[in-house]
Design a protein around this motif. Structure first.
Motif, PDB file in Angstrom:
ATOM      1  N   THR A  70     133.456  25.372   2.007  1.00 29.42           N
ATOM      2  CA  THR A  70     133.012  24.384   0.860  1.00 29.42           C
ATOM      3  C   THR A  70     131.894  25.171   0.089  1.00 29.42           C
ATOM      4  OG1 THR A  70     131.421  23.130   2.011  1.00 29.42           O
ATOM      5  CG2 THR A  70     133.748  22.566   1.971  1.00 29.42           C
ATOM      6  N   LYS A  71     131.579  24.672  -0.947  1.00 27.81           N
ATOM      7  CA  LYS A  71     130.499  25.325  -1.835  1.00 27.81           C
ATOM      8  C   LYS A  71     129.291  24.981  -1.058  1.00 27.81           C
ATOM      9  CE  LYS A  71     132.779  25.478  -6.297  1.00 27.81           C
ATOM     10  NZ  LYS A  71     132.923  24.832  -7.544  1.00 27.81           N
ATOM     11  N   VAL A  72     129.162  23.925  -0.403  1.00 27.78           N
ATOM     12  CA  VAL A  72     128.084  23.349   0.261  1.00 27.78           C
ATOM     13  C   VAL A  72     127.739  24.376   1.330  1.00 27.78           C
ATOM     14  CG1 VAL A  72     126.931  21.547   1.695  1.00 27.78           C
ATOM     15  CG2 VAL A  72     128.379  20.894  -0.370  1.00 27.78           C
ATOM     16  N   ALA A  73     128.616  24.994   2.063  1.00 26.45           N
ATOM     17  CA  ALA A  73     128.412  26.038   3.044  1.00 26.45           C
ATOM     18  C   ALA A  73     127.837  27.191   2.848  1.00 26.45           C
ATOM     19  CB  ALA A  73     129.669  26.115   4.121  1.00 26.45           C
ATOM     20  N   ARG A  74     128.455  27.621   1.633  1.00 29.94           N
ATOM     21  CA  ARG A  74     128.240  28.620   0.908  1.00 29.94           C
ATOM     22  C   ARG A  74     126.457  28.729   0.525  1.00 29.94           C
ATOM     23  NH1 ARG A  74     132.215  28.873  -2.482  1.00 29.94           N
ATOM     24  NH2 ARG A  74     134.119  28.755  -1.260  1.00 29.94           N
ATOM     25  N   ALA A  75     126.583  27.456  -0.214  1.00 30.99           N
ATOM     26  CA  ALA A  75     125.055  27.251  -0.653  1.00 30.99           C
ATOM     27  C   ALA A  75     124.026  27.294   0.325  1.00 30.99           C
ATOM     28  CB  ALA A  75     124.838  26.055  -1.610  1.00 30.99           C
ATOM     29  N   THR A  76     124.478  26.806   1.451  1.00 35.78           N
ATOM     30  CA  THR A  76     123.523  26.493   2.733  1.00 35.78           C
ATOM     31  C   THR A  76     123.215  28.104   3.186  1.00 35.78           C
ATOM     32  OG1 THR A  76     124.394  24.411   3.338  1.00 35.78           O
ATOM     33  CG2 THR A  76     123.245  25.557   4.999  1.00 35.78           C
ATOM     34  N   ARG A  77     124.201  28.885   3.232  1.00 40.17           N
ATOM     35  CA  ARG A  77     124.009  30.339   3.945  1.00 40.17           C
ATOM     36  C   ARG A  77     123.173  31.069   2.817  1.00 40.17           C
ATOM     37  NH1 ARG A  77     129.233  30.053   4.904  1.00 40.17           N
ATOM     38  NH2 ARG A  77     129.802  31.278   3.369  1.00 40.17           N
ATOM     39  N   GLU A  78     123.459  31.075   1.500  1.00 38.34           N
ATOM     40  CA  GLU A  78     122.710  31.734   0.702  1.00 38.34           C
ATOM     41  C   GLU A  78     121.312  31.360   0.517  1.00 38.34           C
ATOM     42  OE1 GLU A  78     125.384  31.506  -2.592  1.00 38.34           O
ATOM     43  OE2 GLU A  78     126.890  32.796  -1.806  1.00 38.34           O
ATOM     44  N   ARG A 102     126.081  27.377  24.507  1.00 37.57           N
ATOM     45  CA  ARG A 102     125.791  26.042  23.526  1.00 37.57           C
ATOM     46  C   ARG A 102     126.060  26.187  22.281  1.00 37.57           C
ATOM     47  NH1 ARG A 102     120.407  23.867  25.575  1.00 37.57           N
ATOM     48  NH2 ARG A 102     120.927  22.133  24.137  1.00 37.57           N
ATOM     49  N   LEU A 103     125.367  27.384  22.050  1.00 36.19           N
ATOM     50  CA  LEU A 103     125.520  27.681  20.295  1.00 36.19           C
ATOM     51  C   LEU A 103     126.910  28.108  19.669  1.00 36.19           C
ATOM     52  CD1 LEU A 103     123.983  28.113  17.634  1.00 36.19           C
ATOM     53  CD2 LEU A 103     123.724  30.549  18.185  1.00 36.19           C
ATOM     54  N   HIS A 104     127.589  28.605  20.356  1.00 40.43           N
ATOM     55  CA  HIS A 104     129.007  29.100  20.261  1.00 40.43           C
ATOM     56  C   HIS A 104     129.843  27.841  20.276  1.00 40.43           C
ATOM     57  CE1 HIS A 104     132.363  31.575  19.544  1.00 40.43           C
ATOM     58  NE2 HIS A 104     132.966  31.098  20.609  1.00 40.43           N
ATOM     59  N   ARG A 105     129.720  26.858  21.188  1.00 38.55           N
ATOM     60  CA  ARG A 105     130.386  25.800  21.210  1.00 38.55           C
ATOM     61  C   ARG A 105     130.085  24.780  19.962  1.00 38.55           C
ATOM     62  NH1 ARG A 105     131.872  21.672  25.999  1.00 38.55           N
ATOM     63  NH2 ARG A 105     132.432  19.893  24.989  1.00 38.55           N
ATOM     64  N   THR A 119     127.716  27.627  10.755  1.00 40.39           N
ATOM     65  CA  THR A 119     127.534  28.798  11.121  1.00 40.39           C
ATOM     66  C   THR A 119     126.567  29.068  12.132  1.00 40.39           C
ATOM     67  OG1 THR A 119     126.052  29.716   9.315  1.00 40.39           O
ATOM     68  CG2 THR A 119     128.388  29.715   9.077  1.00 40.39           C
ATOM     69  N   LYS A 120     126.625  29.850  12.929  1.00 37.55           N
ATOM     70  CA  LYS A 120     125.594  30.119  13.949  1.00 37.55           C
ATOM     71  C   LYS A 120     124.068  30.487  13.129  1.00 37.55           C
ATOM     72  CE  LYS A 120     128.702  31.706  17.364  1.00 37.55           C
ATOM     73  NZ  LYS A 120     129.135  32.852  18.192  1.00 37.55           N
ATOM     74  N   GLN A 121     124.399  31.238  12.194  1.00 36.29           N
ATOM     75  CA  GLN A 121     123.315  31.862  11.415  1.00 36.29           C
ATOM     76  C   GLN A 121     122.455  30.801  10.720  1.00 36.29           C
ATOM     77  OE1 GLN A 121     124.027  35.019   8.554  1.00 36.29           O
ATOM     78  NE2 GLN A 121     122.865  33.761   6.866  1.00 36.29           N
ATOM     79  N   ASP A 122     123.106  29.760  10.399  1.00 36.45           N
ATOM     80  CA  ASP A 122     122.296  28.450   9.835  1.00 36.45           C
ATOM     81  C   ASP A 122     121.920  27.863  10.845  1.00 36.45           C
ATOM     82  OD1 ASP A 122     123.389  28.945   7.213  1.00 36.45           O
ATOM     83  OD2 ASP A 122     125.062  27.671   7.434  1.00 36.45           O
ATOM     84  N   PHE A 123     122.329  27.723  12.052  1.00 34.17           N
ATOM     85  CA  PHE A 123     121.842  26.957  13.302  1.00 34.17           C
ATOM     86  C   PHE A 123     120.393  27.778  13.731  1.00 34.17           C
ATOM     87  CE2 PHE A 123     126.103  25.660  14.396  1.00 34.17           C
ATOM     88  CZ  PHE A 123     126.199  24.563  13.692  1.00 34.17           C
ATOM     89  N   ILE A 124     120.671  29.113  13.777  1.00 35.79           N
ATOM     90  CA  ILE A 124     119.352  29.816  14.122  1.00 35.79           C
ATOM     91  C   ILE A 124     118.223  29.807  13.227  1.00 35.79           C
ATOM     92  CG2 ILE A 124     118.508  32.173  14.556  1.00 35.79           C
ATOM     93  CD1 ILE A 124     120.408  30.875  16.892  1.00 35.79           C
ATOM     94  N   ASP A 125     118.707  29.772  12.091  1.00 34.58           N
ATOM     95  CA  ASP A 125     117.449  29.923  10.806  1.00 34.58           C
ATOM     96  C   ASP A 125     116.894  28.196  10.782  1.00 34.58           C
ATOM     97  OD1 ASP A 125     116.506  30.715   8.365  1.00 34.58           O
ATOM     98  OD2 ASP A 125     117.355  29.163   7.342  1.00 34.58           O
ATOM     99  N   GLU A 126     117.588  27.258  11.040  1.00 27.35           N
ATOM    100  CA  GLU A 126     116.884  26.129  11.034  1.00 27.35           C
ATOM    101  C   GLU A 126     116.087  25.930  12.337  1.00 27.35           C
ATOM    102  OE1 GLU A 126     118.496  21.310  11.199  1.00 27.35           O
ATOM    103  OE2 GLU A 126     119.661  22.740  10.171  1.00 27.35           O
ATOM    104  N   ALA A 127     116.393  26.507  13.518  1.00 30.13           N
ATOM    105  CA  ALA A 127     115.890  26.336  14.780  1.00 30.13           C
ATOM    106  C   ALA A 127     114.383  27.224  14.622  1.00 30.13           C
ATOM    107  CB  ALA A 127     116.543  26.954  15.891  1.00 30.13           C
ATOM    108  N   ILE A 128     114.497  28.177  13.944  1.00 30.37           N
ATOM    109  CA  ILE A 128     113.360  29.186  13.772  1.00 30.37           C
ATOM    110  C   ILE A 128     112.371  28.414  13.105  1.00 30.37           C
ATOM    111  CG2 ILE A 128     112.533  31.167  12.826  1.00 30.37           C
ATOM    112  CD1 ILE A 128     115.112  32.575  13.848  1.00 30.37           C
ATOM    113  N   ASP A 129     112.759  27.697  12.074  1.00 33.69           N
ATOM    114  CA  ASP A 129     112.047  27.010  11.078  1.00 33.69           C
ATOM    115  C   ASP A 129     111.070  25.827  11.830  1.00 33.69           C
ATOM    116  OD1 ASP A 129     112.618  28.374   8.502  1.00 33.69           O
ATOM    117  OD2 ASP A 129     114.044  27.076   7.841  1.00 33.69           O
ATOM    118  N   TYR A 130     112.013  25.232  12.672  1.00 35.53           N
ATOM    119  CA  TYR A 130     111.288  24.317  13.427  1.00 35.53           C
ATOM    120  C   TYR A 130     110.389  24.784  14.148  1.00 35.53           C
ATOM    121  CZ  TYR A 130     110.938  20.819  16.941  1.00 35.53           C
ATOM    122  OH  TYR A 130     110.400  19.796  17.901  1.00 35.53           O
ATOM    123  N   VAL A 131     110.778  25.817  15.068  1.00 34.60           N
ATOM    124  CA  VAL A 131     109.664  26.190  15.999  1.00 34.60           C
ATOM    125  C   VAL A 131     108.582  26.895  15.410  1.00 34.60           C
ATOM    126  CG1 VAL A 131     109.354  28.239  17.843  1.00 34.60           C
ATOM    127  CG2 VAL A 131     111.378  26.756  17.883  1.00 34.60           C
TER     128      VAL A 131
END
Length: 146
Positions: A70-78, A102-105, A119-131
């Motif tokens: 969706t456009k939301v998913a693309r906007a999140t990545r970009e 766990r990330l893949h699942r 996307t894994k990229q979005d999950f990692i980005d959010e996790a790094i921001d948190y840490v």
């Protein structure tokens, strides 16, 4: 005696089409095996995922269905959460296998359910921001306390 071979372009085109069909068939079979292995490994649920289940679908049909982005998913990545002008860069690091699984699942479950982000990229980005935020706050508190 000089004999020249003439190419039969119809025959060549037919051979190319057959080769492409074979490659597509092998690719579909590979994707089906990959999906079945993910289910066996417990990375996917066999049940329905927001109407996107492969139950009842033909073998080739199940491997071709992917949730539409969706456009939301693309906007999140970009647009990273910190700054819109912050570019994406490639980096490599090691993680423990259990975290990778766990990330893949999580990625597959959310993708099959049609949820964003997935996307894994979005999950990692959010996790790094948190840490980073957590440790930056701790560092500021320590510096302020000294």
């Amino acid at each position: 005696m000089n004999s020249k071979k003439h190419l039969d372009f119809g025959s060549v085109a037919s051979d190319v089409a057959t080769t492409i069909d074979d490659a597509v068939t092998r690719s579909e079979a590979f994707q089906k095996r990959k999906l079945e292995k993910a289910k066996e490994d417990g990375l996917l649920f066999s049940g329905s995922g927001a109407g996107r289940s492969s139950a009842g679908a033909s073998d080739g049909e199940a491997s071709r269905h992917k949730p539409k982005r969706t456009k939301v998913a693309r906007a999140t990545r970009e647009q990273p959460s910190a700054k819109a002008s912050d570019p994406w860069v490639n980096t490599t690091f090691k993680v423990k296998n259990s975290k990778k699984e766990r990330l893949h699942r999580l990625h597959l479950e959310r993708q099959l359910a049609g949820l964003t982000p997935y996307t894994k990229q979005d999950f990692i980005d959010e996790a790094i921001d948190y840490v980073l935020g957590k440790y930056e706050r701790a560092s500021r508190a320590r510096v302020a306390g000294e």
